[in-house]
Scaffold this motif. Structure first.
Motif, PDB file in Angstrom:
ATOM      1  N   VAL A 452       9.965 -38.963  10.574  1.00 12.57           N
ATOM      2  CA  VAL A 452       9.392 -37.857   9.837  1.00 12.57           C
ATOM      3  C   VAL A 452       8.693 -36.925  10.819  1.00 12.57           C
ATOM      4  O   VAL A 452       7.955 -37.361  11.698  1.00 12.57           O
ATOM      5  CB  VAL A 452       8.390 -38.375   8.786  1.00 12.57           C
ATOM      6  N   GLU A 453       8.937 -35.638  10.644  1.00 14.27           N
ATOM      7  CA  GLU A 453       8.235 -34.642  11.441  1.00 14.27           C
ATOM      8  C   GLU A 453       6.915 -34.322  10.742  1.00 14.27           C
ATOM      9  O   GLU A 453       6.896 -33.929   9.581  1.00 14.27           O
ATOM     10  CB  GLU A 453       9.075 -33.370  11.559  1.00 14.27           C
ATOM     11  N   VAL A 454       5.786 -34.485  11.412  1.00 12.80           N
ATOM     12  CA  VAL A 454       4.489 -34.174  10.831  1.00 12.80           C
ATOM     13  C   VAL A 454       3.788 -33.141  11.690  1.00 12.80           C
ATOM     14  O   VAL A 454       4.016 -33.039  12.896  1.00 12.80           O
ATOM     15  CB  VAL A 454       3.609 -35.448  10.728  1.00 12.80           C
ATOM     16  N   GLN A 455       2.939 -32.332  11.049  1.00 15.44           N
ATOM     17  CA  GLN A 455       2.197 -31.294  11.745  1.00 15.44           C
ATOM     18  C   GLN A 455       0.866 -31.870  12.189  1.00 15.44           C
ATOM     19  O   GLN A 455       0.122 -32.409  11.371  1.00 15.44           O
ATOM     20  CB  GLN A 455       1.972 -30.105  10.798  1.00 15.44           C
ATOM     21  N   ALA A 456       0.551 -31.755  13.454  1.00 10.84           N
ATOM     22  CA  ALA A 456      -0.718 -32.270  13.962  1.00 10.84           C
ATOM     23  C   ALA A 456      -1.201 -31.383  15.097  1.00 10.84           C
ATOM     24  O   ALA A 456      -0.481 -31.135  16.049  1.00 10.84           O
ATOM     25  CB  ALA A 456      -0.568 -33.704  14.455  1.00 10.84           C
ATOM     26  N   VAL A 465       7.984 -44.373  11.244  1.00  6.03           N
ATOM     27  CA  VAL A 465       7.762 -44.487   9.810  1.00  6.03           C
ATOM     28  C   VAL A 465       7.746 -45.948   9.403  1.00  6.03           C
ATOM     29  O   VAL A 465       8.245 -46.828  10.096  1.00  6.03           O
ATOM     30  CB  VAL A 465       8.843 -43.741   9.005  1.00  6.03           C
ATOM     31  N   THR A 466       7.151 -46.176   8.252  1.00  5.36           N
ATOM     32  CA  THR A 466       7.107 -47.492   7.634  1.00  5.36           C
ATOM     33  C   THR A 466       7.691 -47.367   6.230  1.00  5.36           C
ATOM     34  O   THR A 466       7.350 -46.437   5.502  1.00  5.36           O
ATOM     35  CB  THR A 466       5.660 -48.010   7.544  1.00  5.36           C
ATOM     36  N   ALA A 495      -4.029 -35.596   4.270  1.00  9.38           N
ATOM     37  CA  ALA A 495      -2.857 -35.910   5.093  1.00  9.38           C
ATOM     38  C   ALA A 495      -1.741 -36.498   4.234  1.00  9.38           C
ATOM     39  O   ALA A 495      -0.560 -36.144   4.377  1.00  9.38           O
ATOM     40  CB  ALA A 495      -3.245 -36.879   6.205  1.00  9.38           C
ATOM     41  N   ARG A 496      -2.104 -37.387   3.339  1.00  9.91           N
ATOM     42  CA  ARG A 496      -1.085 -37.970   2.463  1.00  9.91           C
ATOM     43  C   ARG A 496      -0.510 -36.926   1.507  1.00  9.91           C
ATOM     44  O   ARG A 496       0.688 -36.922   1.213  1.00  9.91           O
ATOM     45  CB  ARG A 496      -1.669 -39.154   1.689  1.00  9.91           C
ATOM     46  N   TYR A 497      -1.367 -36.021   1.032  1.00  6.26           N
ATOM     47  CA  TYR A 497      -0.849 -34.988   0.130  1.00  6.26           C
ATOM     48  C   TYR A 497       0.096 -34.043   0.874  1.00  6.26           C
ATOM     49  O   TYR A 497       1.131 -33.624   0.328  1.00  6.26           O
ATOM     50  CB  TYR A 497      -1.988 -34.186  -0.502  1.00  6.26           C
ATOM     51  N   THR A 570       3.768 -43.936   9.653  1.00  2.41           N
ATOM     52  CA  THR A 570       3.000 -45.170   9.775  1.00  2.41           C
ATOM     53  C   THR A 570       1.498 -44.920   9.688  1.00  2.41           C
ATOM     54  O   THR A 570       0.759 -45.739   9.138  1.00  2.41           O
ATOM     55  CB  THR A 570       3.352 -45.876  11.097  1.00  2.41           C
ATOM     56  N   SER A 571       1.054 -43.772  10.169  1.00  4.14           N
ATOM     57  CA  SER A 571      -0.378 -43.470  10.134  1.00  4.14           C
ATOM     58  C   SER A 571      -0.898 -43.280   8.716  1.00  4.14           C
ATOM     59  O   SER A 571      -2.109 -43.370   8.475  1.00  4.14           O
ATOM     60  CB  SER A 571      -0.662 -42.199  10.943  1.00  4.14           C
ATOM     61  N   LEU A 572       0.010 -42.999   7.762  1.00  3.38           N
ATOM     62  CA  LEU A 572      -0.402 -42.781   6.379  1.00  3.38           C
ATOM     63  C   LEU A 572      -0.291 -44.041   5.538  1.00  3.38           C
ATOM     64  O   LEU A 572      -0.814 -44.098   4.419  1.00  3.38           O
ATOM     65  CB  LEU A 572       0.451 -41.678   5.735  1.00  3.38           C
ATOM     66  N   ALA A 573       0.395 -45.045   6.038  1.00  8.19           N
ATOM     67  CA  ALA A 573       0.596 -46.270   5.279  1.00  8.19           C
ATOM     68  C   ALA A 573      -0.685 -47.094   5.268  1.00  8.19           C
ATOM     69  O   ALA A 573      -1.479 -47.051   6.216  1.00  8.19           O
ATOM     70  CB  ALA A 573       1.729 -47.083   5.888  1.00  8.19           C
TER      71      ALA A 573
END
Length: 583
Positions: A452-456, A465-466, A495-497, A570-573
């Motif tokens: 997954v591409e995430v903005q940071a 990912v998990t 972040a999850r939203y 994985t950081s959101l799980a």
């Protein structure tokens, strides 16, 4: 100063002891209860045809427990339990009071019943024209007639079909004197009313994260502490079970919701302006709600008799279940042709239940002719044949038909102790202004898996990912709105939203729930609530009473979605649960 509005019923059949619990559990100013789901109007119509009351008699049972204490403490009682006969319900309240040696002032509100009146029967959802004769036709009134009754001195106010939120908006208008142009306070009261209208669903009932709810078996009912500016605190009596949190309130806010603009006869409440914040244990503050003028139309719930229906359920076990289902159907239709019915629905569940529902204008065809044909296959069908349904007669079913009428053509009337009282102009004719069509909401593109591409920090980066069930990071609540279903999904962090809004497109939703593929689905974003709401058009057919689905109100749709596996950064799980040590 606050107005403490307590709920003691979320539907016709809710906990009978709730009224007493709310009156005895702590200070309140108004006791309300909601008895009228769209299906309830049809149930009451059936009762009336059988010579039974056209109102909800369970309200009287609750009232018997609390009428005396409410009069002693100055607690006003506001209910829509009048259903199809608010005058009859008000008379029954007087009779009950007389038996108890009490003399309350009882008001009832009429004007919602449009049965027998001529108006275009155009379905507001589909554009179809109704040719059948309506059994019931009731407009959704607002809160101003309730406020007028309270201002005239009513101790008990009984209404017919009003909006669920009107049970809170009306007392708010009465206490704070809001005029038609006080749009933000009115909108805030609508939101508060929407939260508490379904009783314990605001205090942990039916909550996605039910493991977090203490003592759910003794869940307390909700209270809205309504303020003059329209803000409110949702809470419950101390010492009761359940939970009031930002999560439980969010869950109820996205229940039975369409788009962000929540239309009503008093105001349009902007659900995309709601702010939720904690206000202490079991206290959630609702603030910032903006309002717009109401539309120049009122919704009318029309019900008509659609015919007769019957359902037979067979159990399929062991090997080759789909093939067994085909054999079962072939045997049944050989005895009574499928074409004999106006409508047939066949559902084979993952657990091996074969559920066959037929509908027909002819009672005998849908009744014994069908159920006997199924039973006759018992020794000439698939191996392991057995059923859950004995042969039986068909039952009548009703069809829900939403219609819009000009608000100017609906005239509420209020009677206090049987005498009509004059209404202020704003209460006698719903304040109405035409509204622009809601703006279209852009859909975000789905993200590719398994990376997954995430903005940071202003730069895009790939993250592992998990794979977990969606419900491990998101809650959901679903329900019915006529023939449509709504599915609200929310999460707890920004972040999850951000991930949820990017990932859970309409296309992804249909991939996760393939049964939604044939239907048109709208997505509405509510970033202020960290939530998305999906409206599935036509999933429930002609409404709850006519739906052949095992889950005719789509109550389980949200939990089905939460069980689906998705690839999450994985950081959101959530942290992995350690494995139990070997014995």
């Amino acid at each position: 100063m606050v107005l403490r509005v307590a709920n003691c019923s979320g539907f016709y059949g809710d906990r009978l002891s709730a009224a007493r619990e709310m009156v005895e559990g702590g200070p309140i100013d108004v006791l309300t209860g909601d008895w009228l789901a769209e299906l309830t109007m049809l149930i009451l119509a059936g009762n009336r045809l059988k010579g039974r009351p056209g109102y909800a008699p369970t309200f009287l049972r609750q009232l018997e427990d609390v009428l005396g204490p409410c009069l002693d403490r100055g607690i006003r009682i506001v209910t829509n339990a009048g259903g199809l006969d608010p005058a009859g319900c008000a008379e029954a309240v007087h009779e009950l009071a007389g038996r108890l040696g009490l003399a309350p002032s009882v008001a009832h509100v009429t004007g919602d019943d449009l049965t027998g009146r001529e108006f275009p029967l155009v379905n507001a959802d589909t554009g179809e024209h109704l040719t059948a004769t309506p059994l019931t036709a009731n407009a959704y009134l607002g809160g101003r007639p309730i406020a007028a009754a309270l201002s005239a001195g009513a101790d008990v106010v009984v209404t017919g079909r009003v909006t669920d939120a009107a049970l809170v908006t009306g007392p708010g208008i009465w206490r704070y004197g809001w005029g038609p142009d006080d749009l933000d306070p009115l909108a805030g009261s609508v939101v508060a009313g929407h939260v508490i209208e379904c009783g314990c669903q605001a205090t942990g009932g039916n909550y996605a994260f039910f493991q977090d709810v203490p003592d759910l078996a003794h869940c307390g009912f909700p209270i809205a502490e309504l303020r003059a500016d329209g803000s409110s605190v949702i809470t419950k009596h101390p010492g009761t079970g359940g939970l009031v949190s930002v999560g439980t309130v969010t869950a109820q806010l996205v229940y039975e919701l369409g788009g962000p603009r929540y239309l009503g006869p008093d105001v349009v409440a902007r659900f995309d302006t709601i702010t939720l914040s904690g206000d202490g244990p079991d206290r959630v503050l609702i603030s910032g709600v903006r309002g717009e003028p109401p539309p120049d139309t009122l919704k009318v719930a029309v019900n008509y008799l659609g015919g007769y229906r019957n359902t037979m359920t067979l159990v399929l076990t062991g090997l080759d279940v789909p093939a067994k289902a085909r054999v079962a159907e072939e045997a049944i239709w050989a005895r009574i042709p499928r074409e004999s019915f106006d409508s047939v629905d066949v559902t084979l569940t993952d657990s091996g239940l074969l559920r066959i529902t037929v509908m027909s204008a002819d009672e005998r065809t849908a009744g014994r002719a069908f159920s006997s044909a199924v039973v006759e296959t018992g020794l000439a069908s698939y191996p392991g044949f057995y059923g859950l349904s004995p042969p039986g007669n068909a039952s009548p079913y009703g069809v829900y038909w939403p219609v819009l009428v000009p608000a100017s053509e609906v005239r509420p009337r209020v009677f206090l102790n049987g005498e009509e009282i004059p209404l202020p102009a704003a209460a006698a004719s719903e304040h109405a202004t035409s509204l622009p069509a809601p703006a279209a909401r852009a859909q975000a593109a789905p993200l590719a898996a398994p990376v997954v591409e995430v903005q940071a920090a202003g730069a895009r980066s790939a993250e592992p990912v998990t794979t977990i069930p969606l419900g491990r990071i998101a809650g959901a609540r679903s329900g019915d709105k006529g023939g449509n279903a709504n599915l609200g999904v929310w999460t707890d962090t920004e972040a999850r939203y951000t991930w949820l809004a990017a990932h859970l497109t309409v296309e992804t939703l249909k991939r996760l729930l393939p049964g939604l593929a044939p239907y048109h689905v709208d997505r509405h974003d509510l970033p202020n609530l960290k939530a998305l709401n999906f409206v599935v058009h036509g999933l429930l057919g002609r409404g709850v009473a006519a739906s052949p689905r095992m889950d005719p109100q789509a109550k389980a749709l949200g939990e089905e979605l939460r069980a689906r596996p998705v690839d999450v950064p994985t950081s959101l799980a959530p942290p992995a649960t350690p494995a139990a040590p070997p014995p």
